[in-house]
Motif scaffolding. Structure first.
Motif, short mmCIF file in Angstrom:
data_model
loop_
_atom_site.label_atom_id
_atom_site.label_comp_id
_atom_site.label_asym_id
_atom_site.label_seq_id
_atom_site.Cartn_x
_atom_site.Cartn_y
_atom_site.Cartn_z
N ASP A 223 0.85 -1.19 0.00
CA ASP A 223 0.00 0.00 0.00
C ASP A 223 0.89 1.25 0.00
O ASP A 223 1.41 1.64 1.03
CB ASP A 223 -0.91 -0.01 1.23
CG ASP A 223 -1.96 1.08 1.18
OD1 ASP A 223 -1.99 1.85 0.19
OD2 ASP A 223 -2.76 1.17 2.12
N ASP A 224 1.08 1.83 -1.19
CA ASP A 224 1.95 3.00 -1.34
C ASP A 224 3.34 2.77 -0.77
O ASP A 224 3.89 3.61 -0.06
CB ASP A 224 1.31 4.23 -0.67
CG ASP A 224 0.10 4.73 -1.44
OD1 ASP A 224 0.07 4.54 -2.68
OD2 ASP A 224 -0.80 5.30 -0.81
N GLY A 225 3.91 1.61 -1.07
CA GLY A 225 5.25 1.29 -0.61
C GLY A 225 5.33 0.70 0.77
O GLY A 225 6.41 0.33 1.22
N PRO B 201 -3.09 -2.62 -8.09
CA PRO B 201 -2.15 -1.63 -7.51
C PRO B 201 -1.57 -2.06 -6.16
O PRO B 201 -0.57 -1.49 -5.72
CB PRO B 201 -3.02 -0.38 -7.36
CG PRO B 201 -4.16 -0.56 -8.30
CD PRO B 201 -4.42 -2.03 -8.30
N PHE B 202 -2.19 -3.05 -5.52
CA PHE B 202 -1.75 -3.46 -4.19
C PHE B 202 -0.95 -4.77 -4.22
O PHE B 202 -0.57 -5.29 -3.16
CB PHE B 202 -2.95 -3.63 -3.27
CG PHE B 202 -3.77 -2.38 -3.11
CD1 PHE B 202 -3.43 -1.43 -2.17
CD2 PHE B 202 -4.89 -2.16 -3.92
CE1 PHE B 202 -4.18 -0.28 -2.03
CE2 PHE B 202 -5.65 -1.01 -3.78
CZ PHE B 202 -5.29 -0.06 -2.85
#
Length: 308
Positions: free
Chosen positions: A215-217, A269-270
């Motif tokens: 999640d966003d890195g 995306p995850f």
């Protein structure tokens, strides 16, 4: 009470000299056969007789004969020594060229998509090696269970093992069948999984595996719930294709299902990237030629990079 028997240090000293003298009935010819001096042969036999506590030869200026003790010793020592020499030759052969039984512990999931093409080409290249595959998801102790090497996802390989990559890193992706998604929305975020039936995997330790995401890195883990628990990835894959629920699986496993439309991937995306699949074995010392040949084959064969 259990007795413990050991072979005394030096117990085999002089046996080869004795057998050679008994065969030739000559200390001189025995010395020539073994490439030593007659006095060295005589000394070796004398020390053996002292250790045994009985004379083994009758010596005259013209001949050498066996005593009764020598006859009895020859009767048992000759086949035992020949068996020991044969065992040494077998062990030497295993240590010098690729031959013998190569035992591998592997998860069931990698057999059809990765291992089968490798094994086929390896067996053709090394016909003296027999390959045994123990397909199981148990994380076994290689040394205790008698395996030469194992194959596992990188995150399950212990740090003290030597690891050889079989595949590049790949993603863990969440998939479901078109039938599952019919009449219900697709998850857009990991929080949405609370409203979905998720297929779970029970590890060999007994714990239910969490689903991993990026999640966003930031690496996060999510506890999911659902109607079905499997003990291996192939079973989870089959359940997902049948529409029982969503499954998180290695991307190479689901590539065919995605290509044919039997599966649909979500939450792209995850999707986290994991190290890939590795061949692993204990220590760098004393790698037998059969395993070294397999390692080299893995590194050079294109099947080691397929579908990943």
């Amino acid at each position: 009470m259990k007795q413990i028997f050991t072979v005394r240090q030096g117990a085999l000293d002089g046996v080869e000299a004795f057998l050679s003298v008994a065969r030739h009935r000559s200390f001189r010819r025995a010395a020539a056969e073994l490439g030593v001096t007659p006095s060295a042969i005589s000394q070796a036999v004398r020390v053996l007789e002292e250790r045994i506590g009985a004379a083994l030869f009758m010596r005259t200026t013209r001949s050498v004969g066996l005593t009764e003790a020598g006859e009895q010793f020859l009767l048992r020592a000759k086949p035992a020594f020949e068996e020991l020499v044969a065992a040494s030759e077998v062990a030497r052969g295993l240590g010098q060229r690729p031959t013998g039984l190569l035992r591998l512990s592997v998860p069931r999931a990698v057999v059809p998509i990765l291992l089968e093409p490798l094994i086929a080409s390896f067996c053709e290249a090394y016909p003296e090696v027999e390959v045994e595959i123990a397909a199981s998801n148990e994380l076994v102790d290689l040394a205790t269970e008698g395996f030469d090497a194992g194959i596992r996802l990188g995150q399950f390989v212990d740090a003290d093992m030597v690891a050889v990559p079989l595949t590049p890193p790949f993603r863990l992706i969440v998939v479901g069948s078109p039938a599952y998604f019919a009449g219900r929305g697709r998850p857009e975020h990991t929080d949405d999984l609370r409203q979905h039936a998720c297929l779970r995997w029970r590890r060999s330790s007994g714990a239910l595996a969490l689903w991993s995401f990026n999640d966003d890195g930031n690496a996060i883990e999510v506890a999911v719930s659902g109607p079905f628990i499997a003990h291996d990835f192939p079973t989870m894959l089959g359940a997902a294709v049948e529409g029982i629920g969503l499954a998180q699986l290695p991307e190479p496993m689901v590539a065919e299902g995605l290509r044919t439309g039997k599966l649909v991937d979500v939450l792209q995306p995850f999707a986290p990237v994991i190290p890939g699949v590795f061949l692993y074995y204990p220590g760098r010392r004393q790698v037998m030629p059969k395993l070294r040949a397999f390692i080299d084959h893995v590194k050079s064969h294109p099947a080691g990079q397929s579908n990943a």
